[in-house]
Design a protein around this motif. Structure first.
Motif, PDB file in Angstrom:
ATOM      1  N   GLN A   1      29.754 -35.121 -29.221  1.00 34.95           N
ATOM      2  CA  GLN A   1      29.855 -33.947 -30.170  1.00 34.95           C
ATOM      3  C   GLN A   1      29.624 -34.129 -31.387  1.00 34.95           C
ATOM      4  O   GLN A   1      29.970 -35.162 -31.968  1.00 34.95           O
ATOM      5  CB  GLN A   1      31.250 -33.383 -29.954  1.00 34.95           C
ATOM      6  N   ARG A   2      29.308 -32.993 -31.999  1.00 34.11           N
ATOM      7  CA  ARG A   2      28.958 -32.918 -33.617  1.00 34.11           C
ATOM      8  C   ARG A   2      30.228 -32.540 -34.263  1.00 34.11           C
ATOM      9  O   ARG A   2      30.985 -31.780 -33.772  1.00 34.11           O
ATOM     10  CB  ARG A   2      27.798 -32.225 -33.834  1.00 34.11           C
ATOM     11  N   GLY A   3      30.339 -32.620 -35.498  1.00 38.57           N
ATOM     12  CA  GLY A   3      31.075 -32.024 -36.299  1.00 38.57           C
ATOM     13  C   GLY A   3      32.547 -32.849 -35.932  1.00 38.57           C
ATOM     14  O   GLY A   3      33.665 -32.277 -36.428  1.00 38.57           O
ATOM     15  N   ILE A   4      32.484 -34.276 -35.566  1.00 45.66           N
ATOM     16  CA  ILE A   4      33.546 -35.122 -35.600  1.00 45.66           C
ATOM     17  C   ILE A   4      33.846 -35.990 -36.571  1.00 45.66           C
ATOM     18  O   ILE A   4      32.866 -36.859 -37.011  1.00 45.66           O
ATOM     19  CB  ILE A   4      33.911 -35.641 -34.171  1.00 45.66           C
ATOM     20  N   ALA A   5      34.898 -36.190 -37.118  1.00 47.84           N
ATOM     21  CA  ALA A   5      35.165 -37.301 -38.350  1.00 47.84           C
ATOM     22  C   ALA A   5      36.483 -38.101 -37.647  1.00 47.84           C
ATOM     23  O   ALA A   5      37.191 -37.746 -36.828  1.00 47.84           O
ATOM     24  CB  ALA A   5      35.707 -36.678 -39.581  1.00 47.84           C
ATOM     25  N   VAL A   6      36.188 -39.229 -37.863  1.00 48.99           N
ATOM     26  CA  VAL A   6      37.225 -40.320 -37.353  1.00 48.99           C
ATOM     27  C   VAL A   6      37.909 -41.212 -38.773  1.00 48.99           C
ATOM     28  O   VAL A   6      36.961 -41.487 -39.540  1.00 48.99           O
ATOM     29  CB  VAL A   6      36.536 -41.255 -36.246  1.00 48.99           C
ATOM     30  N   ALA A   7      39.065 -41.381 -38.612  1.00 48.09           N
ATOM     31  CA  ALA A   7      39.820 -42.104 -39.654  1.00 48.09           C
ATOM     32  C   ALA A   7      40.779 -43.207 -38.802  1.00 48.09           C
ATOM     33  O   ALA A   7      41.274 -42.623 -38.078  1.00 48.09           O
ATOM     34  CB  ALA A   7      40.649 -41.260 -40.688  1.00 48.09           C
ATOM     35  N   ILE A   8      40.610 -44.349 -39.294  1.00 48.62           N
ATOM     36  CA  ILE A   8      41.391 -45.315 -38.616  1.00 48.62           C
ATOM     37  C   ILE A   8      42.332 -45.944 -39.744  1.00 48.62           C
ATOM     38  O   ILE A   8      41.927 -46.081 -40.999  1.00 48.62           O
ATOM     39  CB  ILE A   8      40.790 -46.730 -38.014  1.00 48.62           C
ATOM     40  N   ASN A   9      43.657 -45.728 -39.591  1.00 43.96           N
ATOM     41  CA  ASN A   9      44.881 -46.026 -40.703  1.00 43.96           C
ATOM     42  C   ASN A   9      44.275 -45.415 -41.930  1.00 43.96           C
ATOM     43  O   ASN A   9      44.500 -45.948 -43.074  1.00 43.96           O
ATOM     44  CB  ASN A   9      44.736 -47.564 -40.709  1.00 43.96           C
TER      45      ASN A   9
ATOM     46  N   GLU B   1      42.050 -53.011 -22.879  1.00 36.48           N
ATOM     47  CA  GLU B   1      41.555 -53.723 -23.720  1.00 36.48           C
ATOM     48  C   GLU B   1      41.061 -53.304 -24.829  1.00 36.48           C
ATOM     49  O   GLU B   1      40.766 -52.268 -25.398  1.00 36.48           O
ATOM     50  CB  GLU B   1      40.225 -54.402 -22.904  1.00 36.48           C
ATOM     51  N   PRO B   2      40.900 -54.348 -25.967  1.00 39.56           N
ATOM     52  CA  PRO B   2      40.288 -53.992 -27.343  1.00 39.56           C
ATOM     53  C   PRO B   2      39.063 -52.982 -27.134  1.00 39.56           C
ATOM     54  O   PRO B   2      38.095 -53.385 -26.329  1.00 39.56           O
ATOM     55  CB  PRO B   2      39.895 -55.178 -28.001  1.00 39.56           C
ATOM     56  N   SER B   3      39.076 -51.906 -27.736  1.00 36.06           N
ATOM     57  CA  SER B   3      37.798 -50.866 -27.629  1.00 36.06           C
ATOM     58  C   SER B   3      37.164 -50.506 -28.742  1.00 36.06           C
ATOM     59  O   SER B   3      37.943 -50.485 -29.847  1.00 36.06           O
ATOM     60  CB  SER B   3      38.496 -49.742 -26.795  1.00 36.06           C
ATOM     61  N   SER B   4      35.995 -49.974 -29.013  1.00 33.46           N
ATOM     62  CA  SER B   4      35.419 -49.614 -29.942  1.00 33.46           C
ATOM     63  C   SER B   4      35.750 -48.014 -30.188  1.00 33.46           C
ATOM     64  O   SER B   4      36.321 -47.649 -29.128  1.00 33.46           O
ATOM     65  CB  SER B   4      33.976 -49.780 -30.009  1.00 33.46           C
ATOM     66  N   VAL B   5      35.636 -47.377 -31.653  1.00 33.24           N
ATOM     67  CA  VAL B   5      35.842 -46.141 -31.474  1.00 33.24           C
ATOM     68  C   VAL B   5      34.885 -45.568 -30.497  1.00 33.24           C
ATOM     69  O   VAL B   5      35.627 -44.529 -30.074  1.00 33.24           O
ATOM     70  CB  VAL B   5      35.474 -45.746 -33.005  1.00 33.24           C
ATOM     71  N   SER B   6      33.689 -45.780 -30.475  1.00 34.63           N
ATOM     72  CA  SER B   6      32.767 -45.184 -29.520  1.00 34.63           C
ATOM     73  C   SER B   6      33.229 -45.092 -28.118  1.00 34.63           C
ATOM     74  O   SER B   6      33.278 -43.957 -27.346  1.00 34.63           O
ATOM     75  CB  SER B   6      31.477 -45.807 -29.714  1.00 34.63           C
ATOM     76  N   ALA B   7      33.963 -46.183 -27.652  1.00 36.08           N
ATOM     77  CA  ALA B   7      34.490 -46.314 -26.183  1.00 36.08           C
ATOM     78  C   ALA B   7      35.554 -45.431 -26.225  1.00 36.08           C
ATOM     79  O   ALA B   7      35.794 -44.780 -25.029  1.00 36.08           O
ATOM     80  CB  ALA B   7      34.811 -47.487 -25.918  1.00 36.08           C
TER      81      ALA B   7
ATOM     82  N   ARG C   1      30.177 -42.621 -38.803  1.00 39.18           N
ATOM     83  CA  ARG C   1      29.701 -42.580 -37.317  1.00 39.18           C
ATOM     84  C   ARG C   1      28.818 -43.827 -37.069  1.00 39.18           C
ATOM     85  O   ARG C   1      28.719 -44.397 -35.937  1.00 39.18           O
ATOM     86  CB  ARG C   1      28.740 -41.429 -37.135  1.00 39.18           C
ATOM     87  N   SER C   2      28.137 -44.244 -38.213  1.00 39.21           N
ATOM     88  CA  SER C   2      27.179 -45.487 -37.937  1.00 39.21           C
ATOM     89  C   SER C   2      28.096 -46.910 -37.656  1.00 39.21           C
ATOM     90  O   SER C   2      27.547 -47.677 -37.076  1.00 39.21           O
ATOM     91  CB  SER C   2      26.331 -45.795 -39.163  1.00 39.21           C
ATOM     92  N   ASN C   3      29.402 -46.878 -37.842  1.00 41.26           N
ATOM     93  CA  ASN C   3      30.111 -47.955 -37.574  1.00 41.26           C
ATOM     94  C   ASN C   3      31.048 -47.670 -36.217  1.00 41.26           C
ATOM     95  O   ASN C   3      31.686 -48.569 -35.728  1.00 41.26           O
ATOM     96  CB  ASN C   3      31.067 -48.271 -38.754  1.00 41.26           C
ATOM     97  N   TRP C   4      30.989 -46.451 -35.612  1.00 47.18           N
ATOM     98  CA  TRP C   4      31.746 -46.305 -34.269  1.00 47.18           C
ATOM     99  C   TRP C   4      31.459 -47.366 -33.185  1.00 47.18           C
ATOM    100  O   TRP C   4      32.512 -47.988 -32.535  1.00 47.18           O
ATOM    101  CB  TRP C   4      31.529 -45.223 -33.915  1.00 47.18           C
ATOM    102  N   ASP C   5      30.349 -47.942 -32.991  1.00 46.38           N
ATOM    103  CA  ASP C   5      30.052 -48.756 -32.056  1.00 46.38           C
ATOM    104  C   ASP C   5      30.632 -50.455 -32.339  1.00 46.38           C
ATOM    105  O   ASP C   5      31.077 -50.716 -31.320  1.00 46.38           O
ATOM    106  CB  ASP C   5      28.715 -48.974 -31.906  1.00 46.38           C
TER     107      ASP C   5
END
Length: 67
Positions: A30-38, A14-20, A44-48
């Protein structure tokens, strides 16, 4: 729904958030992780609240120590 996690196809039921997705990978605390989408960094504050869409390219980058 298919997303691409570090260039590997991954099926989500199903559609999931970055946090999920990070929870599925046991990386949510974990600390020290960066996320990029496309190729756009997602703070991090927007992952949920950031919902992944079909065919999104999710790139996880882990900071490492050293020189």
């Amino acid at each position: 729904m298919t997303i691409f996690l570090n260039n590997q196809a991954k099926e989500l039921s199903e559609p999931s958030s970055v946090s999920a997705v990070l929870q599925l990978l046991h990386l949510e605390q974990q600390r020290g992780i960066a996320v990029a989408i496309n190729d756009q960094v997602v703070p991090r504050s927007n992952w949920d609240s950031y919902l992944l869409q079909p065919n999104d390219r999710l790139t996880l980058i882990r900071a490492t120590q050293g020189g």
